[in-house]
Design a protein around this motif. Structure first.
Motif, mmCIF file in Angstrom:
data_model
loop_
_atom_site.group_PDB
_atom_site.id
_atom_site.type_symbol
_atom_site.label_atom_id
_atom_site.label_comp_id
_atom_site.label_asym_id
_atom_site.label_seq_id
_atom_site.Cartn_x
_atom_site.Cartn_y
_atom_site.Cartn_z
ATOM 1 N N ASN A 206 50.369 39.831 53.918
ATOM 2 C CA ASN A 206 49.897 39.166 52.777
ATOM 3 C C ASN A 206 50.408 39.690 51.367
ATOM 4 O O ASN A 206 49.688 40.951 51.120
ATOM 5 N N ASP A 207 51.183 39.196 50.642
ATOM 6 C CA ASP A 207 51.573 39.714 49.374
ATOM 7 C C ASP A 207 50.563 39.892 48.292
ATOM 8 O O ASP A 207 50.639 40.741 47.660
ATOM 9 N N LYS A 208 49.392 39.239 48.759
ATOM 10 C CA LYS A 208 48.302 39.334 47.628
ATOM 11 C C LYS A 208 47.696 40.733 47.944
ATOM 12 O O LYS A 208 46.965 41.263 47.022
ATOM 13 N N TRP A 209 47.802 41.380 48.841
ATOM 14 C CA TRP A 209 47.302 42.562 49.275
ATOM 15 C C TRP A 209 47.965 43.883 47.941
ATOM 16 O O TRP A 209 47.350 45.038 47.915
ATOM 17 N N ASP A 210 49.041 43.479 47.561
ATOM 18 C CA ASP A 210 49.436 44.482 46.633
ATOM 19 C C ASP A 210 48.660 44.639 45.446
ATOM 20 O O ASP A 210 48.422 45.636 44.725
ATOM 21 N N LYS A 211 47.877 43.314 45.126
ATOM 22 C CA LYS A 211 46.919 43.472 44.239
ATOM 23 C C LYS A 211 45.554 43.419 44.388
ATOM 24 O O LYS A 211 44.776 44.161 43.798
ATOM 25 N N ASP A 212 45.207 42.982 45.727
ATOM 26 C CA ASP A 212 43.755 42.905 45.993
ATOM 27 C C ASP A 212 43.539 42.977 47.365
ATOM 28 O O ASP A 212 44.091 42.054 48.395
ATOM 29 N N PRO A 213 43.474 44.280 47.830
ATOM 30 C CA PRO A 213 43.351 44.524 49.340
ATOM 31 C C PRO A 213 42.318 43.898 50.108
ATOM 32 O O PRO A 213 42.066 43.863 51.306
#
Length: 652
Positions: free
Chosen positions: A109-116
């Motif tokens: 999930n690319d969102k994990w780069d900002k919000d794990p």
């Protein structure tokens, strides 16, 4: 990535100092792994918040006395490990089988780069994704870091992998654990060779084994089963211990100095080691045979071997009559020794009429078999841990794992990456003590849980497990429910797809991780049963930490009393309505004392409430939400009890 421009100067300085320290620590052994988009794992974990969770009785198995020891969590594993604060630093063995990045088993999930904290598993990473290795490392790094945090100082982590990510995982493990804490790189034979490969047939996979601190870790023996122990008896009333019949006194291969015949004092027959050799020195062998009350001498019997150990006088006896006299005297002495009992180490069968055998004393092998490249026969005795290649007869094959799962839940489960029970059991036996705790953050079909359950039954151990699994939420399939829990339930109840078998002792709690982060407002908004679930899974006391298990009492049996601990002390909750403040006053105290007496629990009252204007005798007060949050890992001196951001506060 974190938006550093929004951070205050003091926070930036602290992060830079921590980063420099982490890099120095990581680089002690010369290993610092760099990849695109790398963020220090501690920075990621700092952003992950504990989540609300609930016990799902429908999927839990066993009575409360068994459920409290094992947990199966349905949820994203990084968030779950952060939520498992009471178990941090308490795990003996992390044993796990992560995605191998095959192009078919790993999502990012690319969102994990900002919000794990984002709960979405993301998209499947295909083989042709040029950044697939970086994504895999970004996914694994904070999780391995957190797995290390879960270990005891003496704990060990064993992680499965294949050739695709072996090198990158090894470097990552060296960085996080330190190269000096690497205990083994095990390669195990997952399948038999096939001839279709263009170059080399891949028949093995790997298990990387690291200690949190090698000097404190223990590599144990493979525990002996009840069946193996049942092979020992005591036919001669030997005071040393029970022993096993039929131990082979020879060693593999020829050895010129140990290639000779030994004469039986019972039959006069000469026994030689054939194509092998006597495993003990000649002087020791002679001492053992003379303990039968008979003297021996060196004698050339013309068998093209070394001089035999013969009955004394045999070489000088030139007639058949003379030899019969020598043999008769020897037989009389040996028979008397046989009748007396407590025979020597080297004996001639329980009736004296067999080839020489060697006693294998139970006291010498009860510690178990030492792990090595080949499984030892019981009579081989202890050896050094010296190699790391396990053939399929010692570890099982991948196909065995699938067939084992088929036999339990039936075919059609669609799970093709199942480790064989033999492999998982072996690792647990070697690196987890008998009363230890095993954590598997990538539980899959639940092989680790089944291995713990069966080993407890087979070896009378008392190991516990925590399994974490989520599955493919895009398809609405949480493996934890549809496969993992089902497998463990069938193993425990004996209701296998292939037929019934005897049930096994044990049980587990099924715990579902919620999407909501835990903060003071979230705790205060919980209904009574939700609050009880949270307390059951999170409570610990300083003396016992992870062993602070609470056993749930029947729901509705009492107004306040909801659980007892291992000391039979009662736990009470004043929480009739989450919209009203819960108060421990004199009237509530009287009710609590009365409930404790009626339930026959110890007169120590652990009470959860919002405020306590009255504190009577024997009360241990836990303030809601403060104590609840602290048990989940919030630091009251540095963490905000509410998760709302500054923007959210401004909007409010």
């Amino acid at each position: 990535m974190m938006d550093y421009e929004l951070l205050p100067r003091a926070a930036l300085i602290r992060m830079l100092q921590e980063h420099d320290q982490a890099m120095r620590e990581a680089g002690k052994d010369g290993i610092v792994l760099s990849y695109t988009g790398r963020t220090a794992p501690w920075q990621i974990i700092r952003q992950v918040k504990p989540k609300l969770h609930k016990i799902v009785k429908k999927f839990s198995v066993g009575d409360e006395s068994h459920q409290v020891h094992n947990e199966l969590w349905d949820g994203e594993n990084l968030s779950t490990m952060v939520t498992l604060y009471k178990h941090r630093g308490q795990v003996d063995l992390v044993l796990t089988d992560p995605p191998y990045n095959t192009g078919e088993d790993f999502r990012y999930n690319d969102k994990w780069d900002k919000d794990p904290n984002d709960p979405d598993l993301g998209q499947l990473v295909p083989k042709d994704d040029g950044s697939r290795h970086s994504k895999w490392l970004k996914f694994m790094t904070p999780r391995i870091w957190m797995m290390r945090e879960m270990l005891k100082p003496s704990g060990v982590m064993a992680i499965c992998i294949d050739h695709r990510e072996l090198y990158r995982l090894g470097m990552l493990m060296d960085e996080i654990f330190g190269e000096g804490n690497r205990l083994a790189i095990i390669n195990w034979q997952k399948t038999t060779p096939k001839n279709q490969a263009q170059h080399i047939t891949i028949t093995t996979e790997y298990v990387l084994v690291y200690a949190k601190a090698a000097e404190r870790a223990t590599t144990g023996h493979v525990e002996r089963s009840k069946l193996a122990n049942a092979r020992f008896s005591n036919a001669d009333n030997d005071p040393l211990s029970d022993w096993r019949v039929g131990g082979d006194p020879t060693g593999k291969g020829a050895s010129p100095g140990a290639n000779y015949a030994i004469q039986s004092p019972f039959t006069g027959e000469f026994h030689d080691p054939k194509e092998r050799h006597w495993a003990n020195k000649r002087a020791q062998v002679k001492k053992w045979v003379e303990e039968w009350g008979v003297e021996y001498e060196d004698c050339d019997i013309g068998d093209d071997r070394g001089k035999a150990l013969a009955l004394k006088g045999w070489s000088q006896a030139k007639t058949e009559r003379a030899r019969k006299i020598i043999l008769a005297a020897a037989k009389k002495a040996a028979q008397a020794r046989l009748d007396k009992g407590a025979w020597p180490m080297l004996y001639w069968g329980i009736d004296g009429q067999q080839k020489p055998s060697k006693k294998i004393y139970r006291t010498l092998v009860m510690q178990g078999a030492v792990p090595q490249s080949f499984w030892l026969d019981d009579e081989e005795g202890p050896a050094e841990l010296d190699a790391v290649s396990w053939l399929r007869n010692m570890s099982g094959r991948s196909r065995d794992g699938i067939e084992e799962l088929d036999s339990i839940v039936g075919k059609g489960h669609g799970f093709e990456t199942v480790k064989p029970l033999k492999l998982i059991k072996k690792i647990i036996q070697i690196w987890c003590p008998q009363a230890g705790l095993v954590l598997d953050p990538f539980a899959g079909s639940g092989t680790t849980g089944q291995a713990v359950i069966e080993l407890n039954s087979e070896t009378e151990a008392a190991r516990r497990f925590i399994l974490i699994e989520q599955g493919n939420t895009d398809k609405g399939d949480h493996y934890a429910k549809t496969l993992t829990a089902d497998r463990l339930k069938r193993v425990l109840t004996g209701q296998l797809a292939s037929g019934k078998r005897n049930p096994l002792p044990g049980g587990f709690r099924f715990i579902e991780l919620q999407r909501e982060k835990i903060d003071a407002d979230a705790v205060n908004a919980l209904a009574r049963e939700e609050m009880i679930d949270l307390l059951l899974t999170s409570h610990w006391d300083q003396a016992d930490k992870a062993k602070s298990y609470l056993r749930r009492l029947p729901a509705g049996a009492h107004r306040h009393l909801f659980a007892v601990n291992s000391r039979n002390e009662g736990f009470y909750l004043i929480w009739d309505d989450s919209e009203q403040t819960s108060v421990l006053n004199r009237d509530a105290y009287k009710r609590i004392v009365a409930e404790g007496k009626a339930a026959e629990v110890a007169p120590k009252y652990h009470v959860y409430a919002s405020i306590a204007p009255y504190t009577g005798s024997g009360i241990e007060f836990y303030k809601i939400p403060d104590s609840v949050l602290e048990h989940i890992g919030f630091n009251p001196r540095s963490d905000a009890y509410n998760n709302e951001t500054s923007e959210e506060k401004a909007d409010a």
